[in-house]
Structure formats: structure tokens, C-alpha cells
Design an enzyme around this catalytic site. Structure first.
Site: not given
Ligand code: F6P
Length: 342
Positions: A10, A126-128, A163, A171, A222
Site C-alpha cells: 500500500g 507502513t501507515i499501520d 448522536r 489497522g 478496521e
Molecule cells: O498498508 C496497510 C493498510 O493500510 C491496512 O491497514 C489496510 O487494510 C490496507 O492497507 C488497505 O490497502 P489496500 O486498499 O491498498 O489494499
């Protein structure tokens, strides 16, 4: 020396900053030449190259995404993958490769070094923020900033309508973005993949926030799962590393909250907004330093290593170590945040 560069997995804010630093130092200090491979390992399989010199990286420091393109191609799943990679390296007269990626891309790099003797150095991304060998990965700070700003904005609209607003953040295996942005944004509770959540407990927190005359913001990663249930998925499709497509838990949870508490609940899925756009100052700083140290490792022929942040130092660790274990949120750290839940 002629050096190949690729970005896999990603995309992530800061990828271009790494390449800019690699190329600037590589050309100016070490007299290297570079070639970019398009779309991660796919470019090496297909021999698809991109010009990568100082003019090509000028102006890219604040630019999100990757000028090389990216993909989740796994060469070990492709027919004749390793032979095709070696053929491209030979044709392009590449002496060394810098692979910039997360656990999947770097896992391939580690195997290519160990099993096939490819001269490769890794840069974590990785952003995660879930790679164990480094304190932080670039992209994470940007993602947390985006998510925090979203939570700040959602507070005022949630309170105007009294609400519940559920915010789903990225993540997959680790709740770092959820935890940091939830804490920074004053969320009612934060739900992470490492700790299965109890829907009734979440409803209790939500109700208690309403009692205090505030509208609750629930931050959910997620990859978070309800106790006794499985992961909530959008569809069953998988990428070539076997990862299923996530997203859906936020929507599911809002429905549960609405039916169990009688309070209106809506969901915001931040999705790729967290990954797009310009990197934060911290991510530009970290990505640039990773790039400067990665080209040093190439110059010193320190194959099979990855650059990593330890405190304020950039160190080198074996690629195999970097990809061996995911960095997940420690239960004690999650517990610490719990004082704000409800
Ligand atoms: O790089 C990891 C991530 O950010 C995860 O958190 C996420 O599930 C995934 O990328 C989604 O990436 P793509 O939509 O490119 O498959």
C-alpha cells in the site's frame, strides 16, 4: 554502482522523500546511478523501469504516493518469478536493490537475499506502524494526524445532533492508528484488533457519555473483532499475499449500538484518506533519514539489512528480524487509555 529502487504494498506518505534522499546522497556522495522499477515487484518481473535521477526526484519531498507506483505483486506466487527478477537485474546491470515496503515487500526481499543471493537493502514503510524492528515507520504520523483531525471535526457535528459517531480507521493487525488518534482526539472509546471488544460494554460507555451530555465518538480499527465473533469483512477477496479486504466493522458496530441503546449512530470510514496527500513534517524527516542511511548500507554492501529507527538513531537490523514478528499494541498501553472510556 547501479542501484535499483522499488516501492511495494500500500502506498504511504513519505515514499518519495525516501527516494529523493537515496538518489541525492547516492549521486552526490557515492557516484551511483539509479533505475526505478514500476509497481513494486511487478516492475522487476516485467522489466518495467522508470528514470530515477536527481531531476526525477526534485520537488517530490512533500508529495504523497509514490512516483514509481506500487502493487501487492508477490513474485514467489508468479511462474518463474525469481528467474525473471534475476534476468531483469542482469539486463539493467543492477548491482543492488533498495526495496521500500511493509512486511510483505520486505519478506520477499529477505527471501531473495537469503535464498537467492540478491544484493538487497530494505526500508520499512507502513501507515499501520506494525513492523517490530523499528520504533516508528513513516506514514504513521501523517495517518494519525488525518484521523485526529477527523475526530475533532466529528465531535461538533455529533454534539449538534446528539448522536453516536463511529469512526473506522485503518489497522489490519495492530491498533496503533486507532489508539493514537483516539487518545489525541478524545474518543469515547477505542477498539483495536489486539483486544476483542464486548458490544454491550461499548454500549455502556456510549450511554454513560450521553448521561454526561456529550455525544460519543467511537474509534474502531478496521481489524477489530467483537468477542466471540469473526472479523467483519466487506467481501472475501484476497491479495496475492493472502490478505482479505477489510472494512465493515464500523458500519456493523453502529447498527449494533443503535439497536441496543436506541441512540442514533452513524459511521465514517476514513479509508485511503489516511494514506493520501502530503506527509507530515515528522514523516518527511524520518523518510529522509531512512533514505540517507539506506544508501549508506548499499555503499557498504551490507546486504540483507533494513534501516530502522531506535530512539533518535537510525540503525541497521537484519531483514529477516524485521519481518519475523508484527508489532502490536501492548495490553498495558491499551489499559492506560481505558481511563477515558465511557
Ligand atoms: O498498508 C496497510 C493498510 O493500510 C491496512 O491497514 C489496510 O487494510 C490496507 O492497507 C488497505 O490497502 P489496500 O486498499 O491498498 O489494499
Amino acid at each position: 554502482m547501479r542501484v535499483g529502487v522499488l516501492t511495494g504494498g500500500g502506498d504511504c506518505p513519505g515514499l518519495n522523500a525516501v527516494m529523493r534522499a537515496v538518489v541525492r546522497k547516492g549521486v552526490q556522495r557515492y557516484g551511483c546511478e539509479f533505475v526505478g522499477f514500476r509497481d513494486g515487484w511487478h516492475g522487476l518481473l516485467e522489466g518495467d523501469t522508470v528514470r530515477l535521477d536527481i531531476p526525477a526526484v526534485r520537488g517530490t519531498l512533500p508529495r504523497g504516493g509514490t512516483i514509481l507506483g506500487s502493487s501487492r505483486t508477490n513474485p514467489f506466487k508468479e511462474a518463474d518469478g525469481v528467474r525473471r527478477i534475476n534476468a531483469t537485474l542482469a539486463k539493467e546491470e543492477v548491482d543492488a536493490l533498495i526495496a521500500i515496503g511493509g512486511e510483505d515487500t520486505l519478506g520477499v526481499a529477505a527471501r531473495l537475499v537469503q535464498e537467492h543471493g540478491v544484493h538487497c537493502v530494505g526500508v520499512p514503510k507502513t501507515i499501520d506502524n506494525d513492523l517490530s524492528a523499528t520504533d516508528y515507520t513513516f506514514g504513521f504520523d501523517t495517518a494519525v494526524g488525518v484521523a485526529t483531525e477527523a475526530i475533532d471535526r466529528l465531535h461538533t457535528t455529533a454534539e449538534s445532533h446528539m448522536r453516536v459517531l463511529v469512526v473506522e480507521v485503518m489497522g489490519r493487525h495492530a491498533g496503533w492508528i486507532a489508539l493514537h488518534s483516539g487518545l489525541a482526539g478524545g474518543a469515547n472509546c477505542v477498539l483495536i484488533p489486539e483486544q476483542p471488544f464486548d458490544v454491550d460494554e461499548v454500549c455502556g460507555w456510549v450511554t454513560s457519555r450521553f448521561r454526561a451530555s456529550y455525544a460519543p465518538i467511537v474509534v474502531v480499527a478496521e481489524g477489530a473483532v467483537p468477542k466471540g465473533g469473526g472479523m467483519v469483512l466487506k467481501d472475501g477477496s484476497q491479495d496475492s499475499f493472502g490478505h482479505v479486504r477489510l472494512s465493515g466493522v464500523g458500519e456493523w458496530l453502529a447498527k449494533q449500538i443503535e439497536s441496543r441503546t436506541g441512540k442514533e449512530a452513524r459511521t465514517t470510514v476514513l479509508g485511503h484518506i489516511q494514506r493520501g496527500g502530503t506527509p507530515s513534517a515528522f514523516d518527511r524527516w524520518l523518510a529522509t533519514r531512512f533514505g540517507l542511511h539506506a544508501i549508506d548500507a548499499v555503499h557498504e554492501q551490507d546486504w540483507g539489512t533494513m534501516v530502522a529507527l531506535r530512539g533518535t538513531d537510525i540503525v541497521r537490523v537484519p531483514l529477516s528480524e524485521a519481518t519475523a514478528r508484527l508489532k502490536t499494541v501492548d495490553p498495558a498501553l491499551y489499559e492506560e487509555a481505558g481511563v477515558f472510556f465511557g
